[in-house]
Design a protein around this motif. Structure first.
Motif, PDB file in Angstrom:
ATOM      1  N   GLU A  37       0.876  -1.459  -0.121  1.00  0.00           N
ATOM      2  CA  GLU A  37       0.002   0.199   0.076  1.00  0.00           C
ATOM      3  C   GLU A  37       0.993   1.103   0.056  1.00  0.00           C
ATOM      4  OE1 GLU A  37      -3.145  -0.139  -0.379  1.00  0.00           O
ATOM      5  OE2 GLU A  37      -3.846  -2.180   0.284  1.00  0.00           O
ATOM      6  N   THR A  38       1.955   1.188  -0.871  1.00  0.00           N
ATOM      7  CA  THR A  38       2.769   2.353  -1.061  1.00  0.00           C
ATOM      8  C   THR A  38       3.738   2.551   0.099  1.00  0.00           C
ATOM      9  OG1 THR A  38       1.413   4.236   0.002  1.00  0.00           O
ATOM     10  CG2 THR A  38       1.053   3.329  -2.484  1.00  0.00           C
ATOM     11  N   LYS A  39       3.528   1.851   1.055  1.00  0.00           N
ATOM     12  CA  LYS A  39       4.535   1.722   2.482  1.00  0.00           C
ATOM     13  C   LYS A  39       5.767   0.962   2.420  1.00  0.00           C
ATOM     14  CE  LYS A  39       0.768   3.693   5.284  1.00  0.00           C
ATOM     15  NZ  LYS A  39      -0.208   3.520   4.122  1.00  0.00           N
ATOM     16  N   LYS A  40       6.903   1.271   2.633  1.00  0.00           N
ATOM     17  CA  LYS A  40       7.943   0.421   2.714  1.00  0.00           C
ATOM     18  C   LYS A  40       8.347  -0.365   4.207  1.00  0.00           C
ATOM     19  CE  LYS A  40      10.427   2.775  -1.120  1.00  0.00           C
ATOM     20  NZ  LYS A  40      11.718   3.401  -1.526  1.00  0.00           N
ATOM     21  N   VAL A  41       8.117  -1.503   4.310  1.00  0.00           N
ATOM     22  CA  VAL A  41       7.859  -2.111   5.530  1.00  0.00           C
ATOM     23  C   VAL A  41       9.110  -3.295   5.570  1.00  0.00           C
ATOM     24  CG1 VAL A  41       6.553  -3.550   7.233  1.00  0.00           C
ATOM     25  CG2 VAL A  41       5.615  -2.071   5.788  1.00  0.00           C
ATOM     26  N   PRO A  42      10.137  -2.825   6.427  1.00  0.00           N
ATOM     27  CA  PRO A  42      11.307  -4.016   6.832  1.00  0.00           C
ATOM     28  C   PRO A  42      10.700  -5.099   7.052  1.00  0.00           C
ATOM     29  CG  PRO A  42      11.782  -1.799   7.706  1.00  0.00           C
ATOM     30  CD  PRO A  42      10.432  -1.644   7.436  1.00  0.00           C
ATOM     31  N   ALA A  43      11.638  -6.334   6.714  1.00  0.00           N
ATOM     32  CA  ALA A  43      11.540  -7.423   7.367  1.00  0.00           C
ATOM     33  C   ALA A  43      12.440  -7.778   8.286  1.00  0.00           C
ATOM     34  CB  ALA A  43      11.288  -8.701   6.145  1.00  0.00           C
ATOM     35  N   THR A 121      -1.954  12.649  16.007  1.00  0.00           N
ATOM     36  CA  THR A 121      -1.843  10.990  15.762  1.00  0.00           C
ATOM     37  C   THR A 121      -1.777  10.410  14.594  1.00  0.00           C
ATOM     38  OG1 THR A 121      -4.314  11.026  15.921  1.00  0.00           O
ATOM     39  CG2 THR A 121      -3.434  10.735  18.243  1.00  0.00           C
ATOM     40  N   GLU A 122      -2.396  10.931  13.574  1.00  0.00           N
ATOM     41  CA  GLU A 122      -2.160  10.367  12.267  1.00  0.00           C
ATOM     42  C   GLU A 122      -0.703  10.552  11.673  1.00  0.00           C
ATOM     43  OE1 GLU A 122      -4.180   8.410  10.396  1.00  0.00           O
ATOM     44  OE2 GLU A 122      -5.643   8.693  12.459  1.00  0.00           O
ATOM     45  N   ALA A 123      -0.246  11.786  12.244  1.00  0.00           N
ATOM     46  CA  ALA A 123       1.346  11.756  12.059  1.00  0.00           C
ATOM     47  C   ALA A 123       2.198  10.481  12.602  1.00  0.00           C
ATOM     48  CB  ALA A 123       1.895  13.159  12.449  1.00  0.00           C
ATOM     49  N   ILE A 124       1.916  10.439  13.843  1.00  0.00           N
ATOM     50  CA  ILE A 124       2.359   9.060  14.531  1.00  0.00           C
ATOM     51  C   ILE A 124       2.139   8.098  13.900  1.00  0.00           C
ATOM     52  CG2 ILE A 124       2.290   7.927  16.673  1.00  0.00           C
ATOM     53  CD1 ILE A 124       1.539  10.545  18.031  1.00  0.00           C
ATOM     54  N   TYR A 125       1.106   7.646  13.439  1.00  0.00           N
ATOM     55  CA  TYR A 125       0.864   6.515  12.839  1.00  0.00           C
ATOM     56  C   TYR A 125       1.575   6.149  11.369  1.00  0.00           C
ATOM     57  CZ  TYR A 125      -2.791   5.557  16.624  1.00  0.00           C
ATOM     58  OH  TYR A 125      -3.314   5.661  17.434  1.00  0.00           O
ATOM     59  N   ALA A 126       1.782   7.421  10.904  1.00  0.00           N
ATOM     60  CA  ALA A 126       2.596   7.200   9.434  1.00  0.00           C
ATOM     61  C   ALA A 126       3.811   7.139   9.330  1.00  0.00           C
ATOM     62  CB  ALA A 126       2.269   8.791   8.957  1.00  0.00           C
ATOM     63  N   ALA A 127       4.622   6.969  10.549  1.00  0.00           N
ATOM     64  CA  ALA A 127       5.868   6.911  10.458  1.00  0.00           C
ATOM     65  C   ALA A 127       6.231   5.629  10.740  1.00  0.00           C
ATOM     66  CB  ALA A 127       6.465   7.794  11.955  1.00  0.00           C
ATOM     67  N   ILE A 128       7.333   4.893  10.059  1.00  0.00           N
ATOM     68  CA  ILE A 128       7.370   3.681  10.271  1.00  0.00           C
ATOM     69  C   ILE A 128       9.054   3.339  10.872  1.00  0.00           C
ATOM     70  CG2 ILE A 128       8.095   1.491   8.825  1.00  0.00           C
ATOM     71  CD1 ILE A 128       5.703   2.293   7.189  1.00  0.00           C
ATOM     72  N   THR A 129       8.999   2.996  12.097  1.00  0.00           N
ATOM     73  CA  THR A 129      10.340   2.608  12.746  1.00  0.00           C
ATOM     74  C   THR A 129      11.014   1.416  12.239  1.00  0.00           C
ATOM     75  OG1 THR A 129       9.499   4.074  14.715  1.00  0.00           O
ATOM     76  CG2 THR A 129      11.688   2.726  15.076  1.00  0.00           C
ATOM     77  N   LEU A 204       8.303  -1.212  13.041  1.00  0.00           N
ATOM     78  CA  LEU A 204       7.716  -1.633  11.783  1.00  0.00           C
ATOM     79  C   LEU A 204       6.339  -1.069  11.296  1.00  0.00           C
ATOM     80  CD1 LEU A 204       8.539  -5.674  11.867  1.00  0.00           C
ATOM     81  CD2 LEU A 204      10.005  -3.464  11.061  1.00  0.00           C
ATOM     82  N   GLY A 205       6.125   0.378  12.175  1.00  0.00           N
ATOM     83  CA  GLY A 205       4.992   0.894  11.764  1.00  0.00           C
ATOM     84  C   GLY A 205       3.767   0.251  12.440  1.00  0.00           C
ATOM     85  N   ILE A 206       4.093  -0.311  13.660  1.00  0.00           N
ATOM     86  CA  ILE A 206       3.076  -1.163  14.778  1.00  0.00           C
ATOM     87  C   ILE A 206       3.019  -0.178  15.614  1.00  0.00           C
ATOM     88  CG2 ILE A 206       2.585  -3.031  15.831  1.00  0.00           C
ATOM     89  CD1 ILE A 206       3.858  -4.671  13.800  1.00  0.00           C
ATOM     90  N   TYR A 207       1.858   0.226  16.132  1.00  0.00           N
ATOM     91  CA  TYR A 207       1.450   0.972  17.393  1.00  0.00           C
ATOM     92  C   TYR A 207       0.324   0.513  18.109  1.00  0.00           C
ATOM     93  CZ  TYR A 207       4.307   4.632  14.934  1.00  0.00           C
ATOM     94  OH  TYR A 207       5.498   5.188  14.359  1.00  0.00           O
ATOM     95  N   SER A 208       0.518   0.498  19.210  1.00  0.00           N
ATOM     96  CA  SER A 208      -0.641   0.019  20.334  1.00  0.00           C
ATOM     97  C   SER A 208      -1.101   1.636  21.179  1.00  0.00           C
ATOM     98  CB  SER A 208      -0.417  -0.847  21.249  1.00  0.00           C
ATOM     99  OG  SER A 208       0.810  -0.463  22.085  1.00  0.00           O
ATOM    100  N   VAL A 250      -1.310  -0.663  12.146  1.00  0.00           N
ATOM    101  CA  VAL A 250      -0.117  -1.292  11.503  1.00  0.00           C
ATOM    102  C   VAL A 250       0.115  -0.674  10.120  1.00  0.00           C
ATOM    103  CG1 VAL A 250       0.946  -3.603  10.672  1.00  0.00           C
ATOM    104  CG2 VAL A 250      -0.803  -3.544  12.715  1.00  0.00           C
ATOM    105  N   GLN A 251       1.074   0.114  10.002  1.00  0.00           N
ATOM    106  CA  GLN A 251       1.431   1.162   8.979  1.00  0.00           C
ATOM    107  C   GLN A 251      -0.029   2.050   8.677  1.00  0.00           C
ATOM    108  OE1 GLN A 251       1.914  -2.736   7.788  1.00  0.00           O
ATOM    109  NE2 GLN A 251       3.519  -2.607   9.193  1.00  0.00           N
ATOM    110  N   GLY A 252      -0.561   2.393   9.556  1.00  0.00           N
ATOM    111  CA  GLY A 252      -1.712   3.204   9.748  1.00  0.00           C
ATOM    112  C   GLY A 252      -3.076   2.428   9.449  1.00  0.00           C
ATOM    113  N   ALA A 253      -2.890   1.196   9.151  1.00  0.00           N
ATOM    114  CA  ALA A 253      -4.196   0.450   9.013  1.00  0.00           C
ATOM    115  C   ALA A 253      -4.848   0.319  10.328  1.00  0.00           C
ATOM    116  CB  ALA A 253      -3.876  -0.996   8.397  1.00  0.00           C
ATOM    117  N   ARG A 254      -6.144   0.373  10.388  1.00  0.00           N
ATOM    118  CA  ARG A 254      -7.036   0.082  11.585  1.00  0.00           C
ATOM    119  C   ARG A 254      -7.163  -1.480  11.613  1.00  0.00           C
ATOM    120  NH1 ARG A 254     -11.749   3.819   9.697  1.00  0.00           N
ATOM    121  NH2 ARG A 254     -11.186   2.553   7.737  1.00  0.00           N
ATOM    122  N   VAL A 255      -6.537  -2.184  12.577  1.00  0.00           N
ATOM    123  CA  VAL A 255      -6.673  -3.685  12.615  1.00  0.00           C
ATOM    124  C   VAL A 255      -7.248  -4.096  14.278  1.00  0.00           C
ATOM    125  CG1 VAL A 255      -4.723  -3.872  11.009  1.00  0.00           C
ATOM    126  CG2 VAL A 255      -4.482  -4.322  13.667  1.00  0.00           C
TER     127      VAL A 255
END
Length: 264
Positions: A37-43, A121-129, A204-208, A250-255
């Protein structure tokens, strides 16, 4: 530089869920990255495989969605492969709630505050550590509790609002709330809708998120461990009574946060 396109995996996931992708380690692989979804997520590598976690949002269209998997080799070569995520539609019920009118018909000052906090908060969720901060499986913040209202289409005082993006866990005021996993505190303060709120970055863009707390026991910048106390349950913000609103992005997605329980 060599680019190879191969289908490497296919997996199914419900709307509003987290999905874990894993790929066998291969000789010479230096790093793996998934573009979703246009986001780069490291493995990250665990034993003999590379793995990462992706988020499928509540409103993601059902059907096949492709992700690009980029293998970077030690000699500089790049192999691009393809993963297919089959998103399955999930029907969520409608919930009607009665709250204080000020949380539905906002005055000018409250609306400005709510909009400002949403942007924050959306700016926080947009960041991928890129760093993976957790080391153990994700757990429920209140041991033994379950939440069944994730994704419910909510109606406040007769007015439709956004779907419920978290799970509500039963809790009396003062119930200890624990971190779902190891992570860094990126927000700990009072917000208009969610009251006293804590957000942890797990990497990895995962926030609680832990909302409606009566007390905050952490501050921004703190690195908390899995299960560490982050605050006490309460009834601050837009609520109908004391409870814990537990959310995961998770990478901005509501899960649904329970789709991450047990994942490591």
């Amino acid at each position: 530089m060599i680019a190879i396109l191969l289908v490497v995996t296919a997996i199914s996931a419900n709307q509003g869920s987290a999905v874990q992708l894993s790929f066998p380690d291969e000789p010479g692989v230096k790093s793996v990255e998934v573009v979703w979804e246009t986001k780069k997520v490291p493995a990250f590598r665990i034993d003999d495989k590379w793995t990462t976690i992706l988020g499928v949002d509540l409103d993601t269209k059902a059907g096949e969605h492709k992700a690009s998997v980029v293998f970077t080799m030690a000699d500089g070569r790049v192999d691009k492969r393809e993963a297919v995520i089959k998103v399955v539609a999930k029907r969520y019920p409608r919930t009607e709630l009665k709250v204080d009118d000020k949380y539905v018909e906002l005055n000018k000052a409250d609306l400005a505050r709510a909009n400002r906090e949403t942007k924050e908060t959306e700016a926080i969720y947009a960041a991928i550590t890129n760093e993976v901060l957790w080391r153990e499986p994700f757990v429920v913040p209140i041991e033994g509790e379950t939440g069944t209202n994730f994704g419910h289409r909510r109606v406040f005082n007769g007015q439709p609002r956004a779907p419920h993006a978290g799970a509500d866990l039963r809790a009396r005021t003062g119930t200890p709330i624990h971190a779902a996993n190891r992570g860094r505190v990126v927000l700990a303060k009072n917000l208009f809708f969610t009251g006293n709120t804590v957000i942890l970055d797990h990497g990895l863009g995962i926030y609680s998120l832990y909302a409606h707390l009566s007390r905050l026991d952490v501050k921004p910048g703190d690195l908390v461990s899995n299960g560490q106390l982050v605050g006490l349950a309460g009834a601050t913000g837009r609520v109908t009574g004391p409870h814990l609103h537990w959310g995961m992005r998770v990478q901005g997605a509501r899960v649904d946060p329970f789709t991450l329980v047990g994942v490591r």
